[in-house]
Design an enzyme around this catalytic site. Structure first.
Site, PDB file in Angstrom:
ATOM      1  N   TYR A 121       0.823  -1.212   0.000  1.00  0.00           N
ATOM      2  CA  TYR A 121       0.000   0.000   0.000  1.00  0.00           C
ATOM      3  C   TYR A 121       0.857   1.261   0.000  1.00  0.00           C
ATOM      4  O   TYR A 121       0.406   2.318  -0.434  1.00  0.00           O
ATOM      5  CB  TYR A 121      -0.904   0.036   1.250  1.00  0.00           C
ATOM      6  CG  TYR A 121      -2.198  -0.714   1.134  1.00  0.00           C
ATOM      7  CD1 TYR A 121      -2.230  -2.047   0.760  1.00  0.00           C
ATOM      8  CD2 TYR A 121      -3.405  -0.086   1.432  1.00  0.00           C
ATOM      9  CE1 TYR A 121      -3.420  -2.741   0.692  1.00  0.00           C
ATOM     10  CE2 TYR A 121      -4.607  -0.769   1.362  1.00  0.00           C
ATOM     11  CZ  TYR A 121      -4.611  -2.095   0.998  1.00  0.00           C
ATOM     12  OH  TYR A 121      -5.796  -2.774   0.932  1.00  0.00           O
TER      13      TYR A 121
ATOM     14  N   ASP B 106      -2.297 -18.314   1.970  1.00  0.00           N
ATOM     15  CA  ASP B 106      -3.259 -19.095   1.171  1.00  0.00           C
ATOM     16  C   ASP B 106      -3.905 -20.180   2.034  1.00  0.00           C
ATOM     17  O   ASP B 106      -5.123 -20.377   2.003  1.00  0.00           O
ATOM     18  CB  ASP B 106      -2.607 -19.672  -0.102  1.00  0.00           C
ATOM     19  CG  ASP B 106      -1.263 -20.339   0.146  1.00  0.00           C
ATOM     20  OD1 ASP B 106      -0.733 -20.226   1.272  1.00  0.00           O
ATOM     21  OD2 ASP B 106      -0.740 -20.979  -0.783  1.00  0.00           O
TER      22      ASP B 106
ATOM     23  N   ASP C 126      -6.046  -7.007   4.831  1.00  0.00           N
ATOM     24  CA  ASP C 126      -7.226  -6.454   4.168  1.00  0.00           C
ATOM     25  C   ASP C 126      -8.093  -7.592   3.624  1.00  0.00           C
ATOM     26  O   ASP C 126      -9.307  -7.628   3.829  1.00  0.00           O
ATOM     27  CB  ASP C 126      -6.774  -5.543   3.017  1.00  0.00           C
ATOM     28  CG  ASP C 126      -7.938  -4.936   2.264  1.00  0.00           C
ATOM     29  OD1 ASP C 126      -8.882  -4.452   2.923  1.00  0.00           O
ATOM     30  OD2 ASP C 126      -7.919  -4.961   1.015  1.00  0.00           O
TER      31      ASP C 126
ATOM     32  N   LYS D 153       3.765 -15.033   3.608  1.00  0.00           N
ATOM     33  CA  LYS D 153       3.971 -15.817   2.390  1.00  0.00           C
ATOM     34  C   LYS D 153       5.481 -15.988   2.265  1.00  0.00           C
ATOM     35  O   LYS D 153       6.109 -15.599   1.279  1.00  0.00           O
ATOM     36  CB  LYS D 153       3.351 -15.070   1.186  1.00  0.00           C
ATOM     37  CG  LYS D 153       3.293 -15.878  -0.099  1.00  0.00           C
ATOM     38  CD  LYS D 153       2.283 -17.010  -0.096  1.00  0.00           C
ATOM     39  CE  LYS D 153       2.410 -17.842  -1.366  1.00  0.00           C
ATOM     40  NZ  LYS D 153       1.539 -19.026  -1.366  1.00  0.00           N
TER      41      LYS D 153
ATOM     42  N   ASP E  34     -11.894  -9.269   5.254  1.00  0.00           N
ATOM     43  CA  ASP E  34     -13.157  -9.313   4.503  1.00  0.00           C
ATOM     44  C   ASP E  34     -13.672 -10.753   4.469  1.00  0.00           C
ATOM     45  O   ASP E  34     -14.861 -11.006   4.630  1.00  0.00           O
ATOM     46  CB  ASP E  34     -12.969  -8.815   3.061  1.00  0.00           C
ATOM     47  CG  ASP E  34     -13.394  -7.361   2.889  1.00  0.00           C
ATOM     48  OD1 ASP E  34     -13.276  -6.588   3.862  1.00  0.00           O
ATOM     49  OD2 ASP E  34     -13.847  -6.997   1.789  1.00  0.00           O
TER      50      ASP E  34
HETATM   51  C1  IPM Z   1     -10.282  -1.303   4.355  1.00  0.00           C
HETATM   52  C2  IPM Z   1     -10.553  -0.839   2.957  1.00  0.00           C
HETATM   53  C3  IPM Z   1      -9.433   0.114   2.538  1.00  0.00           C
HETATM   54  C4  IPM Z   1      -8.137  -0.674   2.555  1.00  0.00           C
HETATM   55  C5  IPM Z   1      -9.653   0.807   1.196  1.00  0.00           C
HETATM   56  C6  IPM Z   1     -10.983   1.515   1.123  1.00  0.00           C
HETATM   57  C7  IPM Z   1      -8.535   1.749   0.887  1.00  0.00           C
HETATM   58  O1  IPM Z   1     -10.688  -1.911   2.099  1.00  0.00           O
HETATM   59  O2  IPM Z   1     -10.178  -0.454   5.267  1.00  0.00           O
HETATM   60  O3  IPM Z   1     -10.174  -2.515   4.565  1.00  0.00           O
HETATM   61  O4  IPM Z   1      -7.818  -1.368   1.596  1.00  0.00           O
HETATM   62  O5  IPM Z   1      -7.418  -0.568   3.556  1.00  0.00           O
HETATM   63 MG    MG Z   2     -10.715  -3.786   3.083  1.00  0.00          MG
END
Ligand code: IPM
Ligand code: MG
Length: 353
Positions: free
Chosen positions: A141, A220, A244, A188, A248
């Site tokens: 990032y 993975d 990240d 990884k 999710d």
């Molecule tokens: C999160 C989001 C952000 C990230 C995006 C919106 C930049 O997905 O906070 O998880 O990737 O960190």
């Molecule tokens: Mg995210």
């Protein structure tokens, strides 16, 4: 106590959920005798529309003078052109970096009452209570990059230094000490040099925490174990992008992305608190958003930035009580069943407080 909280509603449902969180925090202020002042400022798409930049200087000045930031969400179709020179997400990345908020805490709990909302069998969800610690200001990032160069190639660099890995590892080990003394580090290391440095450094930091059991898992494999044996995880440490992705994925365990809070913290008490979900433009402005992620983020704000543990627990218990009493926003309502609005859900939480 007196505290000043910067509120950055951002875009889409960010506006609705931060609004509700302010009501709840005010209520806690009244109930426990604290004086909370809220300062709203711009970030994200709305900031681009009004000022041409996703993170105006004025927002940083306001935030610098406050004790913590509560953020809604950024982004939306209006600003999603990948070739645009300014994007809402840049504001979020910049503010994390500006305050060196290098550790992102994302607790994920499976609520038995919401088990029917997950694609997993209910028995797999028993005792799922995971704290993800995501590194937030390093890796791909923020590493050297080239975009829109000659148009034929582009790159991002996953770059980590030993101190960057060590400081977030300390956060994760300390968290593990306060929980079941088990830490899983995700990497990884079989392919990436930066991840071999990650594994080595986490191992070195481990020497300070002899009471914590550490294991290393490849990312993975980790994605698979999160679905096949989620209850085996306690504290999970991951670099920025892997964190990240797997958080999710893990949100599935909670029944809805709308349930999840997060805290981004650094070396000081100051922190940024935001739900894990995004701006959900498809339901924005309809009173359908689930405020739970933001309310639980507000609880983390009370705990980590203001040191108000009792108030934080009271808020978490009130949210839990609202859920147990059957309060459901659209995302967690039984299929075809009825649901209540963002505001009604918040009122139920306030009632439980
Ligand atoms: C999160 C989001 C952000 C990230 C995006 C919106 C930049 O997905 O906070 O998880 O990737 O960190
Ligand atoms: Mg995210």
């Amino acid at each position: 106590m007196k505290a000043t909280i910067t509120v950055l509603p951002g875009d889409g449902i960010g506006v609705e959920v931060t609004n509700q969180a302010m009501h709840v925090l005010s209520r806690i202020g009244t109930q426990y005798g604290h004086d909370f002042t809220f300062h709203e400022a711009l970030i994200g798409g709305i900031a681009i529309d009004k000022t041409g930049t996703s993170l105006p200087d004025e927002t940083l000045t306001i935030a610098e003078q406050s004790d913590a930031i509560l953020l809604g969400a950024v982004g939306g179709p209006k600003w999603s052109d990948p070739t645009a020179p300014v994007r809402p997400e840049q504001g979020l990345l910049k503010i994390r970096k500006h305050f060196e908020l290098f550790a992102n805490l994302r607790p994920v709990k499976a609520y038995p009452a919401l088990a029917q909302h997950t694609p997993l069998r209910a028995e797999l969800l028993e005792n799922v209570d995971i704290l993800f610690v995501r590194e937030l200001t390093g890796g791909a990032y923020f590493g050297p990059r080239q975009e829109q160069g000659d148009g034929d190639s582009a790159y991002d660099t996953m770059l980590y230094s030993v101190p960057e890995v060590a400081r977030v590892a300390h956060v994760a080990f300390r968290a593990a000490q306060g929980r079941s003394k088990k830490l899983t580090s995700v990497d990884k290391a079989n392919v990436l040099a930066s991840m071999r440095l990650w594994r080595r450094t986490v191992g070195e930091v481990h020497e300070d925490y002899g009471d914590v059991a550490l294991d290393h898992v490849l990312v993975d494999a980790c994605t698979m174990y999160l679905m096949t044996r989620p209850a085996s995880f306690d504290v999970v440490l991951a670099e920025n992008m892997f964190g990240d992705i797997i958080t999710d994925e893990a949100s599935v365990l909670a029944g809805s992305l709308g349930m999840l809070p997060s805290a981004s913290i650094g070396a000081e008490k100051f922190g940024l608190y935001e739900p894990v979900h995004g701006s959900a433009p498809d339901i924005a402005g309809q009173g359908k958003a689930n405020p739970t992620g933001t309310l639980l983020s507000a609880a983390m704000l009370l705990r980590y930035s203001l040191g108000l543990e009792e108030e934080a627990m009271a808020l978490e218990q009130a949210v839990e009580a609202a859920l147990v009493s059957g309060a459901r926003t659209a995302d967690i309502a039984p299929r075809g069943g009825s649901y209540i609005s963002t505001e009604e859900f918040t009122q139920t939480v306030i009632g439980a407080l």
